[in-house]
Every structure is written in C-alpha cells, then in structure tokens.
Scaffold this active site. Sequence first.
Site, PDB file in Angstrom:
ATOM      1  N   ARG A   1      -7.372  -3.172   9.668  1.00  0.00           N
ATOM      2  CA  ARG A   1      -6.693  -3.725  10.375  1.00  0.00           C
ATOM      3  C   ARG A   1      -7.104  -4.889  11.440  1.00  0.00           C
ATOM      4  NH1 ARG A   1      -2.777  -3.408   6.924  1.00  0.00           N
ATOM      5  NH2 ARG A   1      -1.751  -1.464   6.366  1.00  0.00           N
TER       6      ARG A   1
ATOM      7  N   GLN B   1       4.701   9.589   7.757  1.00  0.00           N
ATOM      8  CA  GLN B   1       3.192  10.158   6.476  1.00  0.00           C
ATOM      9  C   GLN B   1       3.917  11.786   6.635  1.00  0.00           C
ATOM     10  OE1 GLN B   1       0.025   9.680   8.089  1.00  0.00           O
ATOM     11  NE2 GLN B   1      -0.693   7.369   6.807  1.00  0.00           N
TER      12      GLN B   1
ATOM     13  N   LYS C   1       1.014  -1.244  -0.058  1.00  0.00           N
ATOM     14  CA  LYS C   1       0.060  -0.050  -0.198  1.00  0.00           C
ATOM     15  C   LYS C   1       0.734   1.118  -0.016  1.00  0.00           C
ATOM     16  CE  LYS C   1      -3.509   0.411   3.721  1.00  0.00           C
ATOM     17  NZ  LYS C   1      -3.031   0.981   3.236  1.00  0.00           N
TER      18      LYS C   1
ATOM     19  N   ASP D   1       1.993  -0.678  11.806  1.00  0.00           N
ATOM     20  CA  ASP D   1       0.954  -1.076  11.630  1.00  0.00           C
ATOM     21  C   ASP D   1       0.516  -2.505  11.649  1.00  0.00           C
ATOM     22  OD1 ASP D   1       0.131   0.761  10.583  1.00  0.00           O
ATOM     23  OD2 ASP D   1       0.444  -0.069   8.295  1.00  0.00           O
TER      24      ASP D   1
ATOM     25  N   ARG E   1       2.855   5.841  -2.941  1.00  0.00           N
ATOM     26  CA  ARG E   1       3.905   6.971  -3.890  1.00  0.00           C
ATOM     27  C   ARG E   1       4.495   6.395  -5.288  1.00  0.00           C
ATOM     28  NH1 ARG E   1       4.328   5.563   1.368  1.00  0.00           N
ATOM     29  NH2 ARG E   1       5.302   7.165   2.713  1.00  0.00           N
TER      30      ARG E   1
ATOM     31  N   ARG F   1      -8.542  12.003  12.564  1.00  0.00           N
ATOM     32  CA  ARG F   1      -7.786  11.309  13.072  1.00  0.00           C
ATOM     33  C   ARG F   1      -6.702  12.868  12.486  1.00  0.00           C
ATOM     34  NH1 ARG F   1      -5.766   6.681   9.191  1.00  0.00           N
ATOM     35  NH2 ARG F   1      -3.460   7.756  10.717  1.00  0.00           N
TER      36      ARG F   1
ATOM     37  N   SER G   1       7.288   8.857  12.365  1.00  0.00           N
ATOM     38  CA  SER G   1       5.589   8.852  11.539  1.00  0.00           C
ATOM     39  C   SER G   1       6.469   8.541   9.906  1.00  0.00           C
ATOM     40  CB  SER G   1       4.958   9.780  11.199  1.00  0.00           C
ATOM     41  OG  SER G   1       4.209  10.165  10.218  1.00  0.00           O
TER      42      SER G   1
ATOM     43  N   GLY H   1      -5.095   7.440   6.128  1.00  0.00           N
ATOM     44  CA  GLY H   1      -4.198   9.056   6.264  1.00  0.00           C
ATOM     45  C   GLY H   1      -2.957   8.909   5.321  1.00  0.00           C
TER      46      GLY H   1
HETATM   47  C1  S3P Z   1       2.375   4.506   6.899  1.00  0.00           C
HETATM   48  C2  S3P Z   1       2.691   5.475   7.622  1.00  0.00           C
HETATM   49  C3  S3P Z   1       2.871   4.973   8.376  1.00  0.00           C
HETATM   50  C4  S3P Z   1       1.543   3.578   8.673  1.00  0.00           C
HETATM   51  C5  S3P Z   1       0.675   3.118   7.509  1.00  0.00           C
HETATM   52  C6  S3P Z   1       1.677   3.627   5.983  1.00  0.00           C
HETATM   53  C7  S3P Z   1       3.277   5.261   5.025  1.00  0.00           C
HETATM   54  O1  S3P Z   1       2.471   5.761   9.809  1.00  0.00           O
HETATM   55  O2  S3P Z   1       0.836   3.456  10.175  1.00  0.00           O
HETATM   56  O3  S3P Z   1      -0.375   2.690   7.595  1.00  0.00           O
HETATM   57  O4  S3P Z   1       3.002   4.742   3.816  1.00  0.00           O
HETATM   58  O5  S3P Z   1       3.954   5.796   5.246  1.00  0.00           O
HETATM   59  P1  S3P Z   1       2.687   7.199  10.444  1.00  0.00           P
HETATM   60  O6  S3P Z   1       2.743   7.567   9.857  1.00  0.00           O
HETATM   61  O7  S3P Z   1       1.477   7.396  10.982  1.00  0.00           O
HETATM   62  O8  S3P Z   1       3.137   6.504  11.623  1.00  0.00           O
END
Ligand code: S3P
Length: 439
Positions: free
Chosen positions: A396, A169, A21, A320, A26, A121, A167, A93
């Site tokens: 999940r 993200q 995913k 995750d 990306r 969130r 994070s 997210g």
């Molecule tokens: C992800 C980063 C993680 C992960 C999410 C996917 C990503 O989140 O939990 O399922 O692809 O960058 P966080 O950046 O909030 O840890």
Amino acid sequence: MSLTSRKLHGLNGDCTVPGDKSISHRALMLGGLASGKTRITGLLEAEDVLNTLKAMQAVGAQAEKQGEEWHLVGTGNGVLLAPENDLDFGNSGTGCRLCMGLFGAYDFPTRFIGDASLSSRPMERILAPLKRMGVQVDEMQEGDRLPITLRGPWQTAPIEYRVPVPSAQVKSAVLLAGLNTPGITRVIEPHLTRDHTEKMLAGFGAEIGVETGKSGERRISLVGQGKLTGQDVIVPADPSSAAFPMVAALIVPESEITLKNILLNPARTGLITTLLEMGGNIEISNQRNSGGEEIGDLVVSSSELKGIEVPAERAASMIDEFPVLSVAAAFADGKTMMKGIGELRVKESDRLDAVARGLEINGVECRDGNDWLEVTGRPDGKGIGGGRVATQLDHRIAMSFLVMGMASEKPASVDDGSIINTSFPGFTELMNGLGAEIG
Ligand code: S3P
C-alpha cells in the site's frame, strides 16, 4: 523493480479492481474446511491469497480452478490433517493470523513462517487468546515473532475474549479456533471491525449470533464443533484496492472513472465517507446485495478537496486506506488531521512512519505523533514529488506514492513495485489503461 509515476492530464474509463482480499482469504479457509463443494467466483489471485490456498491444501483441502471459478472440496469441520511442511504465508498477516486460529486448535504441530515484513510483526495479540484455549507455543522468536510453531491440545477450551485492540484478525482467529472447540466461544469487540468472518461463518451454516449493545459493543457467540457445508461465494471488488484509482481520479484534473462492483460493507467504507467530507465527487450507483454483502458502482471525478479532521472512531472502517488518504490530503486545501491510527505502526510496515517520511521526501509538509498524522496540502501540487520512496515490503505504500506522482509537479518513484502483487496484481496495467503513466 523500481517504478515511477508522472503527472497526467486526466484518468478516464471504467474498470473493475480485483476481488476483496479479506473475503478471498476467508472463502478459501471456510471452503477448505466445510463438507462438500464450495465454488468461489472473483477470488483475488494475489500472492497473499494464494499462500492461504496452499496452506489449506497442506491441511487436506482439495482445490482446482475451472474456468473463472475456484472449486474446493473441504475436509469437514474438525478433520484437518497435519501439514507435512512449514506453512509460508509470505507477506500476509491476515492469512497467517487467521490460520493460526484455525489450525492452532488441532492436536498437531503447525510451523508458521513468512517474509521479512511478516516476520517483524507482533503475534502476541493472537497467541494470548489461543494460549487461554490451551494451544501450546512450541517455538517463537524474540518479541513474539515468526517463525512460530503451534500445537493444539487434545481438546481446546472455549473462552470469552475481549479483543484489546481493534483488530478483525484477532477476532477472526479466536472464532476460527472456536470452530474446533466444544461449547460456546465468545468474542467481544468494543467497536465494529470488518465482519466478514461472522457473516461467512453464518453463510456456511455455523451457529453464530451477534448482539450489538448501545455503545456499539459487539458480542459474537459461536457454537463449536458444528457442521459447515460448502457454499457458492461471490467475491466483490476490493474497496481497499479501489481506493487507489479513486484517489487518483479525485486529484488528477479532468478525470472521470467508474469503479464497478465495489464492496460497500459499512465496516469498509470509511474512506468514501472521508473523501465525501473533503468535497470529493463520488457517486454511488447500482447499489445492491450480492452474496450477503452490499455492493455498488462508484463514479469518481476530479475534485477540489479540502482538509478535514478524520474522527478516531472511523479509523477501523478505513484502517488500510490511511496511506492513500494521506496522498489525497497532500492535494487538499488546508490541513488534514488523522487521529487514532496507532495500529498503522504494526501493518506490513510501520505505515505511519513510512507515509510521513515518504511525504517529506516528496516535499509535502506533515507532522506525526505516536498515533496521529497531520498533512498540509497544496491543491496545485506545486513543489510536490521528486522523491524515491522506500516501500519496506509494503504494497500500500508503493501504490499510494505512485498515485501521488500522477498529480505532483515532479514524478514520484518507489524502490520496489513488485510487492504490489501481494494484493493488487495488474495494478500498473489497470492504472495505465485509465491513462496513467507508471513505468
Ligand atoms: C484484515 C484486518 C485488518 C486489515 C488487514 C485485513 C482482515 O488488520 O489491516 O489488511 O482481513 O481481517 P487488523 O486486524 O490487524 O486490523
């Protein structure tokens, strides 16, 4: 749509879980941005990722599926178009937060919306660095929640940003904003989180460098406004999806399954390390490099697991996977202690709470605190099951408790199985193909 899973006498066979995913999101973002053609093989065609595809089309990317491949023609770095409508990221997210960075640095308004889970969130973690780059927050709901409208300045300013929470993200949002920013945007993370953004940016031709200090601190520097060129991307199978059949095969007696082409990037393999420490029979074979990522096949068979303490430093590499690890722990001999997992509280649900309550109503002994969870296992599964778990729009949570039902004395149910499509379309069919009875 509620789903129930019941006790089995063995899972057997080979399977390939869908594409990763994180890499899929990306690949669409960079493919939609880079000049020229990007070909993606193995893209995860799940709701989360398809929402990112729609968002990229809304800002000017062209995309079509040809056979098994997705072909994209990007706009060119710096030349995204203003979207005409709100961008709906559904449950995702990652899609939403990364696109906030990517689009937020453009001199046009973008309105970000999502489902009830995503709209609950916190987004301040993304808005804080973007505001420092000059991005305006024109609209935001109480508690830094969606819907949010962002508008970039005429030109964003480069920043050096130390990510305050582990994070990927946040790290990625700042780097993606840096793509349309003059000068060097620098992100510092105290410890490694998944590094697909850095790797893929380098693959698309961005000038990006990573220095890793003795303590593991990483300094990532990106030169903005460079040219990105379309690439061929092969998306490996998602280790976070493989986690469900993997744990199922460990806890269901008389099982042996092979999981093919799994991404084995060290930033993502914390669950495998943990399950091996618990005594899991997992063999990694055919390890190789594919498109810049380590991949391999996993042979997993029934195991007598024992409880362990999972070190807090490992949390980022399996963030995750804690819900399904908790299910493995429910069938292990002794206690499993998971520490440093406070970030679970801001995932698709408050996962720490959802897991603890789900275990309790299925008769599993557990204790939880602000950032830890301890599960006491019952290797024979006696007395476990019988509960109906509230999935709270969290894929999940749904999959984890369906895995539990495969080894528990009584069946386990979840109230909403449809949410699984956000990340793992075909989960029920794949598991039933190996011998599960989910219905
Ligand atoms: C992800 C980063 C993680 C992960 C999410 C996917 C990503 O989140 O939990 O399922 O692809 O960058 P966080 O950046 O909030 O840890």
